[in-house]
Design a protein around this motif. Structure first.
Motif, PDB file in Angstrom:
ATOM      1  N   LYS A  34       0.791  -1.223   0.000  1.00 46.88           N
ATOM      2  CA  LYS A  34       0.000   0.000   0.000  1.00 46.88           C
ATOM      3  C   LYS A  34       0.826   1.275   0.000  1.00 46.88           C
ATOM      4  O   LYS A  34       0.316   2.336  -0.325  1.00 46.88           O
ATOM      5  N   ASP A  35       2.106   1.202   0.332  1.00 49.72           N
ATOM      6  CA  ASP A  35       2.933   2.401   0.322  1.00 49.72           C
ATOM      7  C   ASP A  35       3.641   2.611  -1.022  1.00 49.72           C
ATOM      8  O   ASP A  35       4.338   3.595  -1.213  1.00 49.72           O
ATOM      9  N   GLU A  37       4.037   3.520  -5.032  1.00 45.65           N
ATOM     10  CA  GLU A  37       3.454   4.562  -5.886  1.00 45.65           C
ATOM     11  C   GLU A  37       2.382   3.995  -6.804  1.00 45.65           C
ATOM     12  O   GLU A  37       1.331   4.602  -6.990  1.00 45.65           O
ATOM     13  N   LYS A  40      -0.879   3.422  -4.883  1.00 49.92           N
ATOM     14  CA  LYS A  40      -1.553   4.696  -4.605  1.00 49.92           C
ATOM     15  C   LYS A  40      -2.257   5.227  -5.852  1.00 49.92           C
ATOM     16  O   LYS A  40      -3.370   5.750  -5.776  1.00 49.92           O
ATOM     17  N   GLN A  41      -1.607   5.087  -7.020  1.00 48.23           N
ATOM     18  CA  GLN A  41      -2.222   5.572  -8.257  1.00 48.23           C
ATOM     19  C   GLN A  41      -3.443   4.746  -8.646  1.00 48.23           C
ATOM     20  O   GLN A  41      -4.429   5.289  -9.146  1.00 48.23           O
ATOM     21  N   GLU A  44      -6.298   5.864  -6.391  1.00 45.82           N
ATOM     22  CA  GLU A  44      -6.792   7.179  -6.824  1.00 45.82           C
ATOM     23  C   GLU A  44      -7.609   7.058  -8.112  1.00 45.82           C
ATOM     24  O   GLU A  44      -8.667   7.678  -8.237  1.00 45.82           O
TER      25      GLU A  44
END
Length: 111
Positions: A34-35, A37, A40-41, A44
């Protein structure tokens, strides 16, 4: 992992670099890191996709697209009747004879 910084359009990544990068992203996704990149994208992008209902599914899973009420979709024939007749040269020599040289020193160009 091969570490190459890509700073501009002339800097193209190698196939090995892309392979390593995609592999790392895949590993991050599979391991639910989960950390990372890429994770995260993806989160989002999923949030944005849920907010934008560009289509809905009905009971029979057929897609029903919704459009803006002021959108206009029409087909029409284009009128090309007033175009001049084409002038094709029969050969390269004939074409090059028809081109007049331009004397750029006589052009009136005011900055």
């Amino acid at each position: 992992m091969h570490n190459k910084n890509i700073s501009g359009p002339g800097d193209k990544p190698t196939a090995m670099y892309l392979h390593e990068k995609f592999s790392q992203w895949w590993i991050d996704i599979v391991n639910n890191k989960k950390d990372s990149e890429i994770y995260k994208q993806i989160v989002e992008a999923n949030k944005i996709n849920k907010k934008q209902a560009s289509f809905t599914k009905s009971d029979n899973t057929k897609l029903i697209y919704t459009t803006h009420q002021q959108a206009i979709f029409t087909s029409r024939l284009l009128n090309f009747n007033k175009l001049p007749k084409p002038k094709n040269a029969d050969s390269v020599e004939e074409y090059s004879k028809s081109i007049e040289p331009i004397d750029f020193t006589k052009l009136n160009i005011n900055p």
